[in-house]
Design a protein around this motif. Sequence first.
Motif, PDB file in Angstrom:
ATOM      1  N   LYS A  45      29.264  45.983  39.193  1.00  0.00           N
ATOM      2  CA  LYS A  45      28.869  46.168  40.592  1.00  0.00           C
ATOM      3  C   LYS A  45      29.824  45.475  41.557  1.00  0.00           C
ATOM      4  O   LYS A  45      29.875  45.837  42.737  1.00  0.00           O
ATOM      5  CB  LYS A  45      27.447  45.630  40.795  1.00  0.00           C
ATOM      6  CG  LYS A  45      26.377  46.429  40.073  1.00  0.00           C
ATOM      7  CD  LYS A  45      25.009  45.799  40.265  1.00  0.00           C
ATOM      8  CE  LYS A  45      23.931  46.581  39.526  1.00  0.00           C
ATOM      9  NZ  LYS A  45      22.584  45.945  39.670  1.00  0.00           N
ATOM     10  N   SER A  46      30.564  44.485  41.067  1.00  0.00           N
ATOM     11  CA  SER A  46      31.418  43.702  41.967  1.00  0.00           C
ATOM     12  C   SER A  46      32.900  43.770  41.622  1.00  0.00           C
ATOM     13  O   SER A  46      33.732  43.259  42.385  1.00  0.00           O
ATOM     14  CB  SER A  46      30.975  42.231  41.950  1.00  0.00           C
ATOM     15  OG  SER A  46      31.095  41.694  40.643  1.00  0.00           O
ATOM     16  N   ALA A  47      33.260  44.373  40.490  1.00  0.00           N
ATOM     17  CA  ALA A  47      34.662  44.415  40.080  1.00  0.00           C
ATOM     18  C   ALA A  47      35.028  45.812  39.612  1.00  0.00           C
ATOM     19  O   ALA A  47      34.254  46.467  38.898  1.00  0.00           O
ATOM     20  CB  ALA A  47      34.922  43.402  38.958  1.00  0.00           C
ATOM     21  N   GLU A 102      40.258  45.821  37.001  1.00  0.00           N
ATOM     22  CA  GLU A 102      40.148  44.364  37.002  1.00  0.00           C
ATOM     23  C   GLU A 102      39.381  43.885  35.778  1.00  0.00           C
ATOM     24  O   GLU A 102      39.793  42.925  35.106  1.00  0.00           O
ATOM     25  CB  GLU A 102      39.433  43.894  38.274  1.00  0.00           C
ATOM     26  CG  GLU A 102      39.239  42.379  38.330  1.00  0.00           C
ATOM     27  CD  GLU A 102      38.423  41.940  39.532  1.00  0.00           C
ATOM     28  OE1 GLU A 102      37.975  40.769  39.537  1.00  0.00           O
ATOM     29  OE2 GLU A 102      38.217  42.756  40.455  1.00  0.00           O
ATOM     30  N   ARG A 103      38.278  44.525  35.470  1.00  0.00           N
ATOM     31  CA  ARG A 103      37.491  44.139  34.297  1.00  0.00           C
ATOM     32  C   ARG A 103      38.293  44.328  33.019  1.00  0.00           C
ATOM     33  O   ARG A 103      38.305  43.457  32.145  1.00  0.00           O
ATOM     34  CB  ARG A 103      36.195  44.960  34.229  1.00  0.00           C
ATOM     35  CG  ARG A 103      35.319  44.774  35.453  1.00  0.00           C
ATOM     36  CD  ARG A 103      33.925  45.339  35.326  1.00  0.00           C
ATOM     37  NE  ARG A 103      33.762  46.528  34.554  1.00  0.00           N
ATOM     38  CZ  ARG A 103      33.694  47.772  35.034  1.00  0.00           C
ATOM     39  NH1 ARG A 103      33.846  47.990  36.337  1.00  0.00           N
ATOM     40  NH2 ARG A 103      33.476  48.790  34.235  1.00  0.00           N
ATOM     41  N   GLN A 147      26.189  44.283  35.559  1.00  0.00           N
ATOM     42  CA  GLN A 147      26.236  43.418  36.741  1.00  0.00           C
ATOM     43  C   GLN A 147      27.662  43.211  37.224  1.00  0.00           C
ATOM     44  O   GLN A 147      27.947  43.301  38.420  1.00  0.00           O
ATOM     45  CB  GLN A 147      25.577  42.071  36.416  1.00  0.00           C
ATOM     46  CG  GLN A 147      24.075  42.151  36.258  1.00  0.00           C
ATOM     47  CD  GLN A 147      23.389  42.738  37.484  1.00  0.00           C
ATOM     48  OE1 GLN A 147      23.633  42.331  38.625  1.00  0.00           O
ATOM     49  NE2 GLN A 147      22.520  43.717  37.261  1.00  0.00           N
ATOM     50  N   TRP A 148      28.571  42.927  36.317  1.00  0.00           N
ATOM     51  CA  TRP A 148      29.972  42.706  36.689  1.00  0.00           C
ATOM     52  C   TRP A 148      30.567  43.971  37.294  1.00  0.00           C
ATOM     53  O   TRP A 148      31.367  43.903  38.237  1.00  0.00           O
ATOM     54  CB  TRP A 148      30.751  42.274  35.443  1.00  0.00           C
ATOM     55  CG  TRP A 148      32.141  41.772  35.717  1.00  0.00           C
ATOM     56  CD1 TRP A 148      32.659  41.351  36.907  1.00  0.00           C
ATOM     57  CD2 TRP A 148      33.201  41.636  34.767  1.00  0.00           C
ATOM     58  NE1 TRP A 148      33.961  40.958  36.767  1.00  0.00           N
ATOM     59  CE2 TRP A 148      34.318  41.130  35.454  1.00  0.00           C
ATOM     60  CE3 TRP A 148      33.297  41.891  33.398  1.00  0.00           C
ATOM     61  CZ2 TRP A 148      35.529  40.894  34.821  1.00  0.00           C
ATOM     62  CZ3 TRP A 148      34.496  41.643  32.759  1.00  0.00           C
ATOM     63  CH2 TRP A 148      35.601  41.147  33.464  1.00  0.00           C
TER      64      TRP A 148
END
Length: 277
Positions: A251-253, A257-258, A248-249
């Motif tokens: 998909k947006s980062a 960044e992660r 899920q993360w």
Amino acid sequence: MTRSTPREFSLAALTVLELTPPEMVECAAESGYDYVGLRLLPATNQEVRHDIVGNTPLTRATRARLRDTGVKVLDIEIVRLKPGTHVADYLPMLETGAELGARYVLVAGNDPDEARMAERLAQLCDLAKPLGLSPSLEPMPWTEVKDITQGARVVKAAGRGNTGLVVDPIHFDRAASSTEELAALPREYFGYLQFCDAPAERPADLDTLLFQARCERMMPGEGGIDLAGILRALPGDLPLSIEVPTQQWAKSAAAVERARKLREASLTVLARTYAAR
């Protein structure tokens, strides 16, 4: 263990599996990691298989990124010891890992015959030793090496100096292993430690267990696993391989960044763990 020496960090392949191996190296460099873990062979049939075993264009590109960034390879994945495994078939993978400068080879035990698995692990160690590699067995509750105690038994039976165990907090916790068991094992069994977190409640079914482990782990310090206990039970200078797949993360980062946030969170856990002693 009362204090930690400065840690080196590795970016595990599973954390940024959407990237190619050269991109993984670049991501590790940009996000402050010392090492990278590379998946030379896929863990499942559903994964993308990169053409990185042997002298391929992708291998050469990865080697160039390593040279240019100064990032080193901590471990390569993945060897599976199955009933029908021919250990010699892994030699090209091992040779490629050695050429890339890897130190460890991640091994999964998928053979119900424990004696045969130990024999195959010994064969793998003999194959890897001239290449400077240490095959390391990772207990996982859905494999035939389900917990740290069984893993230690297989390693001991293999009887080789260049093997050991890899502790992954999510697998360690889901197998209901104890930090007392971990602290009692020989220190030389451990070359590095994987790092992640997960919900405190253990899954009641295999599908959820696999999904959490492969797709949705938590940032270190945000879940319910006893990370401090695991850290204190092991030598305080082991490199930490940050392995946190997060569908899920992702998909947006972006991967960088992660990776940065995961490294920062891990540093916070380390600081809290050793400050409390």
